[in-house]
Design a protein around this motif. Structure first.
Motif, PDB file in Angstrom:
ATOM      1  N   ILE A   5       0.920  -1.122   0.051  1.00 10.22           N
ATOM      2  CA  ILE A   5      -0.112  -0.018   0.117  1.00 10.22           C
ATOM      3  C   ILE A   5       0.924   1.399  -0.054  1.00 10.22           C
ATOM      4  O   ILE A   5       2.163   1.371   0.634  1.00 10.22           O
ATOM      5  CB  ILE A   5      -1.006   0.015   1.295  1.00 10.22           C
ATOM      6  N   THR A   6      -0.009   2.163  -0.581  1.00 19.48           N
ATOM      7  CA  THR A   6       0.973   3.619  -0.436  1.00 19.48           C
ATOM      8  C   THR A   6       0.917   4.190   0.775  1.00 19.48           C
ATOM      9  O   THR A   6       0.105   3.836   1.811  1.00 19.48           O
ATOM     10  CB  THR A   6       0.435   4.477  -1.371  1.00 19.48           C
ATOM     11  N   SER A   7       1.851   5.156   1.133  1.00 23.23           N
ATOM     12  CA  SER A   7       1.731   6.111   2.281  1.00 23.23           C
ATOM     13  C   SER A   7       0.375   6.506   2.599  1.00 23.23           C
ATOM     14  O   SER A   7      -0.121   6.743   3.788  1.00 23.23           O
ATOM     15  CB  SER A   7       2.827   7.035   2.253  1.00 23.23           C
ATOM     16  N   GLU A   8      -0.229   7.126   1.543  1.00 24.71           N
ATOM     17  CA  GLU A   8      -1.699   7.560   1.809  1.00 24.71           C
ATOM     18  C   GLU A   8      -2.702   6.450   2.293  1.00 24.71           C
ATOM     19  O   GLU A   8      -3.433   6.723   3.314  1.00 24.71           O
ATOM     20  CB  GLU A   8      -2.089   8.284   0.643  1.00 24.71           C
ATOM     21  N   GLN A   9      -2.395   5.403   1.612  1.00 22.05           N
ATOM     22  CA  GLN A   9      -3.465   4.287   2.059  1.00 22.05           C
ATOM     23  C   GLN A   9      -3.003   3.863   3.472  1.00 22.05           C
ATOM     24  O   GLN A   9      -3.928   3.473   4.249  1.00 22.05           O
ATOM     25  CB  GLN A   9      -3.208   3.196   0.833  1.00 22.05           C
ATOM     26  N   ALA A  36       1.441  -5.895  -9.851  1.00 26.05           N
ATOM     27  CA  ALA A  36       2.991  -6.322  -9.508  1.00 26.05           C
ATOM     28  C   ALA A  36       2.775  -6.168  -7.760  1.00 26.05           C
ATOM     29  O   ALA A  36       3.811  -6.528  -6.962  1.00 26.05           O
ATOM     30  CB  ALA A  36       3.540  -5.598 -10.222  1.00 26.05           C
ATOM     31  N   LEU A  37       2.028  -5.388  -6.975  1.00 21.88           N
ATOM     32  CA  LEU A  37       2.080  -4.886  -5.897  1.00 21.88           C
ATOM     33  C   LEU A  37       1.100  -5.763  -5.239  1.00 21.88           C
ATOM     34  O   LEU A  37       0.710  -4.977  -4.097  1.00 21.88           O
ATOM     35  CB  LEU A  37       2.199  -3.322  -5.720  1.00 21.88           C
ATOM     36  N   VAL A 136       5.093 -15.057  -3.187  1.00 17.73           N
ATOM     37  CA  VAL A 136       5.282 -14.018  -2.044  1.00 17.73           C
ATOM     38  C   VAL A 136       6.664 -13.454  -1.969  1.00 17.73           C
ATOM     39  O   VAL A 136       6.982 -12.178  -1.641  1.00 17.73           O
ATOM     40  CB  VAL A 136       5.034 -14.891  -0.832  1.00 17.73           C
ATOM     41  N   GLN A 137       7.749 -14.267  -2.123  1.00 21.73           N
ATOM     42  CA  GLN A 137       9.132 -13.812  -2.340  1.00 21.73           C
ATOM     43  C   GLN A 137       9.149 -12.526  -3.346  1.00 21.73           C
ATOM     44  O   GLN A 137       9.792 -11.567  -2.787  1.00 21.73           O
ATOM     45  CB  GLN A 137       9.975 -14.940  -2.773  1.00 21.73           C
ATOM     46  N   THR A 138       8.580 -12.767  -4.518  1.00 21.84           N
ATOM     47  CA  THR A 138       8.741 -11.975  -5.432  1.00 21.84           C
ATOM     48  C   THR A 138       8.060 -10.472  -5.095  1.00 21.84           C
ATOM     49  O   THR A 138       8.634  -9.188  -5.292  1.00 21.84           O
ATOM     50  CB  THR A 138       8.169 -12.381  -6.856  1.00 21.84           C
ATOM     51  N   PHE A 139       6.663 -10.547  -4.321  1.00 23.80           N
ATOM     52  CA  PHE A 139       6.159  -9.665  -3.998  1.00 23.80           C
ATOM     53  C   PHE A 139       6.513  -8.723  -2.924  1.00 23.80           C
ATOM     54  O   PHE A 139       6.750  -7.442  -3.186  1.00 23.80           O
ATOM     55  CB  PHE A 139       4.573 -10.131  -3.396  1.00 23.80           C
ATOM     56  N   TYR A 140       7.179  -9.343  -2.030  1.00 20.59           N
ATOM     57  CA  TYR A 140       7.842  -8.794  -0.894  1.00 20.59           C
ATOM     58  C   TYR A 140       9.210  -7.788  -1.613  1.00 20.59           C
ATOM     59  O   TYR A 140       9.500  -6.670  -1.273  1.00 20.59           O
ATOM     60  CB  TYR A 140       8.363  -9.603   0.152  1.00 20.59           C
ATOM     61  N   ALA A 143       7.526  -5.038  -3.179  1.00 18.45           N
ATOM     62  CA  ALA A 143       7.122  -3.831  -2.085  1.00 18.45           C
ATOM     63  C   ALA A 143       8.268  -3.282  -1.557  1.00 18.45           C
ATOM     64  O   ALA A 143       8.182  -1.702  -1.451  1.00 18.45           O
ATOM     65  CB  ALA A 143       6.193  -4.663  -1.230  1.00 18.45           C
ATOM     66  N   ALA A 144       9.194  -3.821  -1.297  1.00 14.67           N
ATOM     67  CA  ALA A 144      10.615  -3.386  -0.525  1.00 14.67           C
ATOM     68  C   ALA A 144      11.337  -2.379  -1.425  1.00 14.67           C
ATOM     69  O   ALA A 144      11.328  -1.214  -1.262  1.00 14.67           O
ATOM     70  CB  ALA A 144      11.621  -4.394  -0.119  1.00 14.67           C
ATOM     71  N   ALA A 145      11.276  -2.710  -2.650  1.00 16.22           N
ATOM     72  CA  ALA A 145      11.918  -1.577  -3.698  1.00 16.22           C
ATOM     73  C   ALA A 145      10.880  -0.510  -3.885  1.00 16.22           C
ATOM     74  O   ALA A 145      11.615   0.668  -4.304  1.00 16.22           O
ATOM     75  CB  ALA A 145      11.961  -2.440  -5.078  1.00 16.22           C
ATOM     76  N   ALA A 146       9.701  -0.566  -3.855  1.00 15.18           N
ATOM     77  CA  ALA A 146       8.985   0.588  -3.844  1.00 15.18           C
ATOM     78  C   ALA A 146       8.783   1.137  -2.582  1.00 15.18           C
ATOM     79  O   ALA A 146       7.872   2.303  -2.463  1.00 15.18           O
ATOM     80  CB  ALA A 146       7.422   0.126  -4.454  1.00 15.18           C
ATOM     81  N   ALA A 147       9.245   0.740  -1.672  1.00 13.94           N
ATOM     82  CA  ALA A 147       9.289   1.442  -0.017  1.00 13.94           C
ATOM     83  C   ALA A 147       8.007   1.376   0.440  1.00 13.94           C
ATOM     84  O   ALA A 147       7.236   2.337   0.972  1.00 13.94           O
ATOM     85  CB  ALA A 147       9.873   2.735  -0.105  1.00 13.94           C
ATOM     86  N   ARG A 148       6.913   0.229   0.345  1.00 10.47           N
ATOM     87  CA  ARG A 148       5.856   0.166   0.591  1.00 10.47           C
ATOM     88  C   ARG A 148       5.598  -0.684   1.915  1.00 10.47           C
ATOM     89  O   ARG A 148       6.199  -1.649   2.080  1.00 10.47           O
ATOM     90  CB  ARG A 148       4.859  -0.391  -0.755  1.00 10.47           C
ATOM     91  N   SER A 149       4.325  -0.235   2.792  1.00  8.83           N
ATOM     92  CA  SER A 149       4.046  -1.074   3.671  1.00  8.83           C
ATOM     93  C   SER A 149       3.172  -2.174   3.021  1.00  8.83           C
ATOM     94  O   SER A 149       2.719  -2.185   1.806  1.00  8.83           O
ATOM     95  CB  SER A 149       3.085  -0.316   4.594  1.00  8.83           C
ATOM     96  N   VAL A 150       2.684  -3.236   3.815  1.00  5.27           N
ATOM     97  CA  VAL A 150       2.101  -4.308   3.270  1.00  5.27           C
ATOM     98  C   VAL A 150       1.004  -4.849   4.163  1.00  5.27           C
ATOM     99  O   VAL A 150       1.102  -4.794   5.588  1.00  5.27           O
ATOM    100  CB  VAL A 150       2.989  -5.581   3.122  1.00  5.27           C
ATOM    101  N   ILE A 151      -0.149  -5.084   3.591  1.00  5.98           N
ATOM    102  CA  ILE A 151      -1.224  -5.720   4.451  1.00  5.98           C
ATOM    103  C   ILE A 151      -1.468  -7.078   4.021  1.00  5.98           C
ATOM    104  O   ILE A 151      -1.475  -7.095   2.743  1.00  5.98           O
ATOM    105  CB  ILE A 151      -2.485  -4.867   4.859  1.00  5.98           C
ATOM    106  N   PHE A 152      -1.883  -8.050   4.843  1.00  5.76           N
ATOM    107  CA  PHE A 152      -2.292  -9.497   4.612  1.00  5.76           C
ATOM    108  C   PHE A 152      -3.574  -9.760   5.115  1.00  5.76           C
ATOM    109  O   PHE A 152      -3.999  -9.073   6.379  1.00  5.76           O
ATOM    110  CB  PHE A 152      -1.550 -10.322   5.214  1.00  5.76           C
ATOM    111  N   THR A 153      -4.534 -10.006   4.011  1.00  2.04           N
ATOM    112  CA  THR A 153      -5.881 -10.113   4.407  1.00  2.04           C
ATOM    113  C   THR A 153      -6.298 -11.591   4.244  1.00  2.04           C
ATOM    114  O   THR A 153      -6.010 -12.293   3.250  1.00  2.04           O
ATOM    115  CB  THR A 153      -6.927  -9.352   3.921  1.00  2.04           C
ATOM    116  N   ALA A 154      -7.274 -12.072   5.108  1.00  2.29           N
ATOM    117  CA  ALA A 154      -8.002 -13.524   4.898  1.00  2.29           C
ATOM    118  C   ALA A 154      -8.994 -13.643   5.903  1.00  2.29           C
ATOM    119  O   ALA A 154      -8.921 -12.922   6.962  1.00  2.29           O
ATOM    120  CB  ALA A 154      -6.669 -14.694   5.194  1.00  2.29           C
ATOM    121  N   THR A 155      -9.986 -14.380   5.580  1.00  2.00           N
ATOM    122  CA  THR A 155     -11.072 -14.344   6.310  1.00  2.00           C
ATOM    123  C   THR A 155     -11.020 -15.763   6.930  1.00  2.00           C
ATOM    124  O   THR A 155     -10.485 -16.771   6.900  1.00  2.00           O
ATOM    125  CB  THR A 155     -12.582 -14.280   5.435  1.00  2.00           C
TER     126      THR A 155
END
Length: 155
Positions: A5-9, A36-37, A136-140, A143-155
C-alpha cells in the motif's frame, strides 16, 4: 491476499477502526492499480506461515522477520486477518525471504504437524505451497523496492 500500500493508503488504514477497516479493504480490492504490488496465495498462506515460523498459525510464533511474511505484524481486525507490516519491516522480510530455498522450505513443510494442518501435506501440496511462496518472495521484493507497507488479509 497481500497488498503493498501507498503512504496515503497506510495513513487511511491506520486511522480506520472497526467497519472502516472493512470499507478500506473493499476499496483496495476494487482499485488494484498495479497487480505487481499484490499477490493472492489462495489457501497456501497457511502452509507458508507454518513453514516460516514454528509450524503453527500463531501470529507470534517463530522468529522475526520470517514471522511477518504472513500473519506476524500489527493486527487491525478481530473478525478476520488484517495484518499490517511497516515499510521498514517489509525490507527485513524481503531480505529474510531471499535466504529461503526450495530444500529449506521442503524440510520445514515436511515437519508440519499433520494433526494441526488441514492440507494434504504431500508432494502436490508442497508444489502448491512452493509456487505460492515464490510469488510471495517476489511480491516482498517489489514492495521493498517501492518502499511500501504491506497488509495481508484473509477471512
Amino acid at each position: 491476499m497481500h497488498f503493498a500500500i501507498t503512504s496515503e493508503q497506510e495513513r487511511s488504514l491506520l486511522a480506520a477502526d472497526g467497519d472502516k477497516v472493512g470499507e478500506f479493504l473493499e476499496e483496495l480490492e476494487e482499485s488494484r492499480e498495479n497487480d505487481a504490488l499484490t499477490v493472492d496465495t489462495d489457501k497456501a498462506w497457511d502452509a507458508i506461515h507454518r513453514c516460516l515460523t514454528d509450524g503453527t498459525l500463531d501470529p507470534d510464533g517463530g522468529a522475526y522477520p520470517w514471522s511477518h511474511a504472513v500473519l506476524g505484524g500489527r493486527h487491525l481486525s478481530v473478525d478476520w486477518y488484517v495484518v499490517y507490516v511497516s515499510a521498514a519491516e517489509v525490507r527485513d522480510v524481503a531480505g529474510a525471504l531471499r535466504t529461503v530455498d526450495r530444500t529449506w522450505l521442503r524440510r520445514r513443510f515436511d515437519a508440519i504437524d499433520r494433526r494441526d494442518y488441514d492440507g494434504a501435506r504431500d508432494d502436490e501440496d508442497f508444489e502448491y505451497t512452493w509456487n505460492n511462496f515464490v510469488d510471495v518472495q517476489t511480491f516482498y521484493e517489489r514492495a521493498a523496492a517501492a518502499a511500501r507497507s504491506v497488509i495481508f488479509t484473509a477471512t
